[in-house]
Scaffold this motif. Structure first.
Motif, mmCIF file in Angstrom:
data_model
loop_
_atom_site.group_PDB
_atom_site.id
_atom_site.type_symbol
_atom_site.label_atom_id
_atom_site.label_comp_id
_atom_site.label_asym_id
_atom_site.label_seq_id
_atom_site.Cartn_x
_atom_site.Cartn_y
_atom_site.Cartn_z
ATOM 1 N N ALA A 183 -12.483 23.613 22.728
ATOM 2 C CA ALA A 183 -12.337 22.235 22.259
ATOM 3 C C ALA A 183 -13.722 21.625 22.114
ATOM 4 N N ALA A 208 -4.098 17.862 27.069
ATOM 5 C CA ALA A 208 -5.499 17.616 26.728
ATOM 6 C C ALA A 208 -5.930 16.250 27.211
ATOM 7 N N ILE A 217 -9.218 22.341 17.926
ATOM 8 C CA ILE A 217 -8.996 23.005 19.211
ATOM 9 C C ILE A 217 -8.293 24.322 18.917
#
Lengths: 235, 211
Positions: free
Chosen positions: A142, A161, A230
């Protein structure tokens, strides 16, 4: 355990942690004897501050209370089972092996518990996955400042996340599962305060890759059009 | 000490508590500690609850009022908190802290919850566009009963640095989160967290609080 988390003992004892951080710290407390002892003392200290708030209560308070206790059954000494608490305990047990590494999950889970009323079934699946001691976790690639993980067990997966950038109202984050090079949409989401906990729509197992893009809100989500922000592979 | 944690005492603790209870219930109420009284409340003793109320009601109500301000709501929250004390008394574990702290912790938690849910609903309704950012920190206690404990706390608070004192008062007496405190004081989050902790540690030592 990182040193940072111990400083939460102060705000915790003062009831000054937002709910998500409070849950996270309570998970830590279950693992840290030193913190538990300190919190006990600091809570008792904070309670002394009430000495300075003394005010004569209205007479109605005493009367109402004494008549209320007359009508109120006391708890069993062993403690009635409260479904929310037992769920919390499972979360704590799950957090046990790697509380620090999985902090992002705990924080996101706290946010989830706060924010997804009315989606109880889905939430239960998320909790089952996150609470499963055999669940596996992979850290996804990420951008700097964003942490993203995929937690999965029995084919079901949760994407978690923290630190996601906000997107304009007419855009959404899209989560893709890529199997044999073929992407399939596995859900869309908008992060809240940079956080998201999303139940992946689709079966996840070895060899499946995941990707996150930003897409226009009204699109058909047939295939990703935005940059892959990501990414990671389930293995 | 988590007030919501179940009583972990095993059977031998239970026997010890029972013996303890028999010996304390023969003593006059004035000689009994808050914990002694709460152990009697745990067994459904309404007179012990009334005695406990007469001892702690002013602090419970005063704390709710300090955090919530509105007298009617403060009374409501004080009643809810003390009813929770009645309900949960059987699960109180004297090994893990004293009754006074347990009761005031329950009260504070409820008062703060009330303030935050009020704020959340105000924010939702957008009646109030932004958070109250006035900085009128309480200069503590107006018509407060002159008690020894109260003097001790004032003195201990006076021993803190101004920032330690301010972050603790904004959080405890106003029900602000540490993030809100950081914003109000325009101070980094890390500093606020640390000052809350080292300020409480200094208070603990000054007040000689032990478990």
């Amino acid at each position: 355990m990182n040193a940072e988390v111990h400083t939460l003992a102060g705000p915790y004892a003062l009831d000054a942690l937002p709910d998500d951080e409070r849950r996270f710290f309570e998970a830590h407390l279950s693992q840290c004897d030193a913190c538990r002892e300190e919190v006990g003392e600091l809570r008792a200290t904070a309670a002394r501050l009430a000495d300075d708030a003394y005010e004569t209560p209205p007479a109605s308070l005493r009367e109402n209370l004494l008549s209320a206790i007359d009508r109120t059954r006391q708890d069993s000494p062993m403690g009635a089972v409260n479904p929310v608490r037992s769920r919390d305990r499972r979360m704590v047990r799950w957090l046990a092996p790697a509380a620090a590494a999985l902090a992002v999950v705990a924080v996101a889970l706290g946010a989830l518990l706060m924010s997804t009323q009315g989606r109880a079934d889905q939430q239960q699946v998320v909790l089952d996955v996150l609470a499963d001691p055999t669940a596996r976790t992979v850290a996804l690639d990420a951008p700097e400042g964003t942490q993203a993980r995929l937690v999965w067990s029995d084919g079901r997966a949760v994407f978690v996340a923290d630190g996601l950038s906000a997107v304009p109202d007419d855009q959404l984050y899209a989560l893709w599962l890529i199997r044999d090079g073929q992407p399939a949409i596995a859900g869309t989401f908008s992060p809240e305060a940079g956080r998201v906990t999303h139940l992946v729509d689709g079966e996840v197992g070895d060899g499946v890759a995941v990707g996150v893009t930003v897409e226009p809100a009204g699109s058909a989500f047939d295939a990703p059009t935005g940059d892959i922000l990501i990414t990671g592979e389930v293995a | 000490m988590d007030p919501s944690a179940p009583n972990r005492s095993n059977r031998s603790d239970g026997r010890r508590a029972t013996r303890h209870l028999r010996s304390v219930s023969r003593r006059p109420v004035a000689d009994q500690t808050d914990t002694d009284l709460l152990l009697r409340v745990a067994r459904g003793d309404e007179a012990a609850f009334a005695a406990l109320y007469d001892r702690l009601g002013g602090r419970v109500y005063g704390l709710a009022r300090r955090v919530i301000r509105d007298p009617a709501q403060a009374e409501e929250v004080a009643q809810e908190a003390l009813l929770e004390v009645w309900r949960r008394a059987p699960r109180f574990d004297a090994e893990r802290g004293d009754a006074t702290a347990w009761i005031l912790t329950i009260t504070h938690r409820r008062a703060v919850d009330r303030v935050r849910s009020e704020q959340a609903s105000r924010n939702r309704d957008q009646v109030v566009a932004s958070r109250d950012t006035t900085r009128d920190v309480d200069t503590v206690a107006e018509e407060v009963e002159q008690r020894f404990e109260h003097e001790q706390v004032r003195e201990a608070l006076g021993g803190l640095t101004p920032l330690q004192r301010e972050v603790i008062e904004l959080a405890y007496y106003r029900g602000h989160t540490y993030r809100e405190v950081a914003e109000l004081l325009d101070t980094p989050l890390g500093t606020v967290k640390t000052r809350m902790r080292d300020g409480l540690i200094r208070l603990r030592d000054a007040l000689e609080v032990t478990l």
